[in-house]
Design an enzyme around this catalytic site. Structure first.
Site, PDB file in Angstrom:
ATOM      1  N   ARG A  86       0.820  -1.210   0.000  1.00 46.79           N
ATOM      2  CA  ARG A  86       0.000   0.000   0.000  1.00 46.79           C
ATOM      3  C   ARG A  86       0.854   1.261   0.000  1.00 46.79           C
ATOM      4  NH1 ARG A  86      -4.924  -2.725   2.676  1.00 46.79           N
ATOM      5  NH2 ARG A  86      -6.508  -1.110   2.832  1.00 46.79           N
ATOM      6  N   ARG A 125     -21.743  -2.609   3.884  1.00 48.08           N
ATOM      7  CA  ARG A 125     -21.091  -3.926   3.897  1.00 48.08           C
ATOM      8  C   ARG A 125     -21.289  -4.640   5.224  1.00 48.08           C
ATOM      9  NH1 ARG A 125     -14.828  -4.607   2.343  1.00 48.08           N
ATOM     10  NH2 ARG A 125     -14.405  -3.367   4.196  1.00 48.08           N
ATOM     11  N   ARG A 158     -17.849  -3.942  10.022  1.00 44.47           N
ATOM     12  CA  ARG A 158     -16.495  -3.601  10.456  1.00 44.47           C
ATOM     13  C   ARG A 158     -16.475  -2.211  11.071  1.00 44.47           C
ATOM     14  NH1 ARG A 158     -12.332  -4.957   5.617  1.00 44.47           N
ATOM     15  NH2 ARG A 158     -11.461  -3.018   6.441  1.00 44.47           N
TER      16      ARG A 158
HETATM   17  P1  AMP Z   1      -8.383  -3.713   4.504  1.00 47.92           P
HETATM   18  O1  AMP Z   1      -9.128  -4.848   5.107  1.00 47.92           O
HETATM   19  O2  AMP Z   1      -7.422  -4.142   3.429  1.00 47.92           O
HETATM   20  O3  AMP Z   1      -9.275  -2.581   4.078  1.00 47.92           O
HETATM   21  O4  AMP Z   1      -7.454  -3.131   5.684  1.00 47.92           O
HETATM   22  C1  AMP Z   1      -8.015  -2.615   6.877  1.00 47.92           C
HETATM   23  C2  AMP Z   1      -7.014  -1.731   7.585  1.00 47.92           C
HETATM   24  O5  AMP Z   1      -5.849  -2.500   7.933  1.00 47.92           O
HETATM   25  C3  AMP Z   1      -6.470  -0.557   6.767  1.00 47.92           C
HETATM   26  O6  AMP Z   1      -7.334   0.575   6.813  1.00 47.92           O
HETATM   27  C4  AMP Z   1      -5.142  -0.306   7.466  1.00 47.92           C
HETATM   28  O7  AMP Z   1      -5.331   0.366   8.710  1.00 47.92           O
HETATM   29  C5  AMP Z   1      -4.675  -1.724   7.775  1.00 47.92           C
HETATM   30  N1  AMP Z   1      -3.881  -2.300   6.650  1.00 47.92           N
HETATM   31  C6  AMP Z   1      -4.199  -3.365   5.872  1.00 47.92           C
HETATM   32  N2  AMP Z   1      -3.247  -3.609   4.961  1.00 47.92           N
HETATM   33  C7  AMP Z   1      -2.284  -2.660   5.169  1.00 47.92           C
HETATM   34  C8  AMP Z   1      -1.041  -2.356   4.529  1.00 47.92           C
HETATM   35  N3  AMP Z   1      -0.605  -3.075   3.495  1.00 47.92           N
HETATM   36  N4  AMP Z   1      -0.339  -1.301   5.022  1.00 47.92           N
HETATM   37  C9  AMP Z   1      -0.754  -0.583   6.071  1.00 47.92           C
HETATM   38  N5  AMP Z   1      -1.925  -0.788   6.700  1.00 47.92           N
HETATM   39  C10 AMP Z   1      -2.694  -1.831   6.258  1.00 47.92           C
END
Ligand code: AMP
Length: 213
Positions: A86, A125, A158
């Site tokens: 990311r 969601r 969530r």
């Molecule tokens: P997601 O389920 O992919 O939307 O991730 C949920 C949250 O986890 C994000 O808003 C970040 O706070 C954290 N997160 C997930 N993947 C990453 C990543 N690659 N780098 C930094 N934070 C992450």
């Protein structure tokens, strides 16, 4: 494979479908972090505040998670990175990790969806506690409210799917993650997909991409 794109673009849904069809594991840093928060591990405690605010968790933590996960034998035949990298720093770390493991990225799929559509999707969601399947109360509700059609698990919203946090997450995406599309489009096979199309239509395209890889 790497799945890029803003939160709510359909990366997780498509990754689960790929896993089901081809057996490549889905490596979702978001799922791993949420499990760490739930289990109260050291990683989880460090990550929670950033996640609740819709901000990124530090590169050190997520890179550590990915290194550990990729060492698992189930990644030997291939894997899908969903939500990682990311940041530019994470992309560089990934390059080094894969070099050490003598693995390469076959294809990067970048899901394109606009902000208003994402807000609609994420605020409605609902996610299954047990199997991770997602629904949308407005346009893809479960047959029975609050219950997963697939496994009977309980559905929950969530914490970071509130409108305010979704807007913060989208801003973080635009500021820190969107540019990765450019990075990968010059580095190898890169496909940009219209993430607004139907789930099956997108999956049809992904099957073609897997077939060509
Ligand atoms: P997601 O389920 O992919 O939307 O991730 C949920 C949250 O986890 C994000 O808003 C970040 O706070 C954290 N997160 C997930 N993947 C990453 C990543 N690659 N780098 C930094 N934070 C992450």
């Amino acid at each position: 494979m790497i799945f890029l794109g803003p939160p709510g673009a359909g990366k997780g849904t498509q990754a689960r479908m790929v896993t089901e069809k081809y057996g490549f594991p889905q490596i979702s840093t978001g799922d791993i972090l949420r499990a760490a928060v739930k289990n109260g591990t050291e990683f989880g405690l460090k990550a929670k505040a950033a996640m609740d605010a819709g901000k990124l968790v530090s590169d050190d933590i997520v890179v550590g998670i990915v290194v550990e996960r990729l060492a698992n034998p189930d990644c030997g035949r291939g894997f899908i990175l969903d939500g990682f990298p990311r940041t530019g720093g994470q992309a560089e770390s990934l390059r080094q990790i894969l070099e050490r493991l003598k693995k390469k990225i076959d294809v990067v799929v970048d899901f394109a969806v606009g902000e208003d559509e994402l807000i609609k999707r994420l605020t409605g969601r609902r996610t299954c506690k047990k199997c991770g399947m997602t629904y949308n109360i407005a346009f893809a509700p479960p047959a029975k409210e609050g219950i997963c059609d697939k496994c009977g698990g309980e559905l929950f919203r969530r914490d970071d799917d509130s409108e305010e946090t979704v807007r913060a997450r989208f801003k973080v995406y635009k500021d820190q993650s969107q540019e990765l599309g450019k990075y990968y489009s010059v580095a190898g096979r890169y496909v940009r997909l219209d993430g607004v199309a139907g789930v099956d239509e997108i999956f049809g395209r992904i099957k073609e991409i897997v077939g060509e890889a």
